[in-house]
Design a protein around this motif. Sequence first.
Motif, PDB file in Angstrom:
ATOM      1  N   SER A 128      33.927  36.900  40.636  1.00 19.79           N
ATOM      2  CA  SER A 128      34.727  36.498  39.574  1.00 19.79           C
ATOM      3  C   SER A 128      35.020  35.054  39.992  1.00 19.79           C
ATOM      4  CB  SER A 128      36.087  37.250  39.237  1.00 19.79           C
ATOM      5  OG  SER A 128      36.910  36.993  40.583  1.00 19.79           O
ATOM      6  N   HIS A 130      37.898  32.831  39.732  1.00 21.97           N
ATOM      7  CA  HIS A 130      39.095  32.235  40.199  1.00 21.97           C
ATOM      8  C   HIS A 130      38.934  31.604  41.488  1.00 21.97           C
ATOM      9  CE1 HIS A 130      43.403  31.589  41.308  1.00 21.97           C
ATOM     10  NE2 HIS A 130      43.719  31.910  40.049  1.00 21.97           N
ATOM     11  N   THR A 133      41.425  33.286  44.287  1.00 24.49           N
ATOM     12  CA  THR A 133      41.751  34.842  44.376  1.00 24.49           C
ATOM     13  C   THR A 133      40.346  35.687  43.644  1.00 24.49           C
ATOM     14  OG1 THR A 133      43.258  34.958  42.503  1.00 24.49           O
ATOM     15  CG2 THR A 133      44.161  35.025  44.723  1.00 24.49           C
ATOM     16  N   SER A 134      39.449  35.194  44.024  1.00 22.15           N
ATOM     17  CA  SER A 134      38.194  35.762  43.468  1.00 22.15           C
ATOM     18  C   SER A 134      37.820  37.321  44.130  1.00 22.15           C
ATOM     19  CB  SER A 134      36.891  35.061  43.553  1.00 22.15           C
ATOM     20  OG  SER A 134      36.460  34.853  44.806  1.00 22.15           O
ATOM     21  N   HIS A 149      37.857  36.134  34.430  1.00 20.47           N
ATOM     22  CA  HIS A 149      39.177  36.039  35.407  1.00 20.47           C
ATOM     23  C   HIS A 149      39.567  34.504  35.163  1.00 20.47           C
ATOM     24  CE1 HIS A 149      40.549  36.744  39.880  1.00 20.47           C
ATOM     25  NE2 HIS A 149      41.452  36.377  38.893  1.00 20.47           N
ATOM     26  N   ARG A 150      40.606  34.551  34.452  1.00 20.31           N
ATOM     27  CA  ARG A 150      41.149  33.047  34.262  1.00 20.31           C
ATOM     28  C   ARG A 150      41.692  32.510  35.595  1.00 20.31           C
ATOM     29  NH1 ARG A 150      45.836  33.482  29.764  1.00 20.31           N
ATOM     30  NH2 ARG A 150      46.434  31.679  31.324  1.00 20.31           N
ATOM     31  N   CYS A 153      45.280  32.529  36.516  1.00 16.45           N
ATOM     32  CA  CYS A 153      45.844  33.961  36.544  1.00 16.45           C
ATOM     33  C   CYS A 153      45.312  34.398  37.816  1.00 16.45           C
ATOM     34  CB  CYS A 153      45.458  34.729  35.352  1.00 16.45           C
ATOM     35  SG  CYS A 153      46.258  36.264  35.573  1.00 16.45           S
ATOM     36  N   HIS A 154      45.969  34.404  39.020  1.00 16.35           N
ATOM     37  CA  HIS A 154      45.632  34.954  40.214  1.00 16.35           C
ATOM     38  C   HIS A 154      45.338  36.439  40.056  1.00 16.35           C
ATOM     39  CE1 HIS A 154      47.587  31.540  42.394  1.00 16.35           C
ATOM     40  NE2 HIS A 154      46.625  31.558  43.069  1.00 16.35           N
ATOM     41  N   LEU A 155      46.217  37.296  39.982  1.00 13.46           N
ATOM     42  CA  LEU A 155      45.963  38.586  39.881  1.00 13.46           C
ATOM     43  C   LEU A 155      46.749  39.654  38.956  1.00 13.46           C
ATOM     44  CD1 LEU A 155      46.408  38.628  43.722  1.00 13.46           C
ATOM     45  CD2 LEU A 155      44.331  39.169  42.785  1.00 13.46           C
ATOM     46  N   ASP A 158      44.988  38.691  33.410  1.00  8.10           N
ATOM     47  CA  ASP A 158      43.384  38.174  32.920  1.00  8.10           C
ATOM     48  C   ASP A 158      42.716  37.930  34.318  1.00  8.10           C
ATOM     49  OD1 ASP A 158      43.622  37.508  30.261  1.00  8.10           O
ATOM     50  OD2 ASP A 158      45.376  36.370  30.783  1.00  8.10           O
ATOM     51  N   SER A 159      42.814  39.211  34.982  1.00  7.90           N
ATOM     52  CA  SER A 159      42.168  39.146  36.584  1.00  7.90           C
ATOM     53  C   SER A 159      41.440  40.685  36.542  1.00  7.90           C
ATOM     54  CB  SER A 159      43.073  38.978  37.497  1.00  7.90           C
ATOM     55  OG  SER A 159      43.684  40.238  37.944  1.00  7.90           O
ATOM     56  N   ASP A 216      51.505  29.859  38.183  1.00  8.91           N
ATOM     57  CA  ASP A 216      51.182  31.407  37.989  1.00  8.91           C
ATOM     58  C   ASP A 216      52.429  31.859  38.785  1.00  8.91           C
ATOM     59  OD1 ASP A 216      50.176  33.539  37.407  1.00  8.91           O
ATOM     60  OD2 ASP A 216      48.627  33.407  38.721  1.00  8.91           O
TER      61      ASP A 216
END
Length: 283
Positions: A128, A130, A133-134, A149-150, A153-155, A158-159, A216
């Motif tokens: 992903s 991010h 926090t991918s 995965h915006r 937006c970590h988690l 939109d993750s 966030d």
Amino acid sequence: MTTTTAPTVVHRRSGLTGQLSALGVERGGVLLVHASMRAVGRVDGGVRAVVGALRDALGARGTLVVPVFTPENSDTSPHYLDRVRGLDDREREAVRAAMPPFDPAASPAPSMGRLAETVRLSDGAVRSDHPQTSFAALGPRARDLLAGHRPDCHLGEDSPLARLHDAEAQVLLLGTGFDTCSAFHLGEYRMPAPPRRSYRCVVEAGGRRRWWEYEDVALDDGDFAALGADFARTGDGSAVRTGPVGSSVSRLFRICDAVDFAACWLASHRTGAQARTLCHAPG
């Protein structure tokens, strides 16, 4: 007097597969894994054999997901604060200047462990987007689960965690504790009016390295061990299955149960102003 040393147990891929299936890993399912290879012990074939066992237990239609977080490219993360502690301003700026921008195709995730890195580097793996926090995944549902995965937006919704919740994925803590359970963070987003904070990391835009700052939810894993202990007692202990995988004691549960429990538990155990300014998660 002669002393003897107990022989080191060497685990094999087929045995690990059997243990994972006995624990309850579903064939054709989606599995989010946090792993400690040290806890699993010595394995013939090393970490690749463990990844192979996970995929064997899931079967050809199953999808394996791991967190590949990168706190190393942020100057608002606890990782950075630990790294620069005791440095003067010039030395601290040199550390910031040397931070590479996030590249989903190449950025390593050294703090996430050998199994996560092995999945990330496997042929066919998807990651992903991010910058902090991918997630990485292998399997037929990997691309759909990790899409969208915006970067702000970590988690949250939109993750990939929200997509895993929709997919009724399982979570495996492979020799790790509840303090590592990233799924609980989605519960933070689902609290009423969760506190928020600013984050900053290095990204690449238009071929140039730049710092990007965004706001966030204030992530805080400081109470996840206590949260997990209470979660494990729900349903007379039926929510969490515990068993051996290699030399480890591992836990398996449904992400829906964990997130839903966490949202209620956190709302009752934290106040709006209680969230810590910085957390142990990437930031």
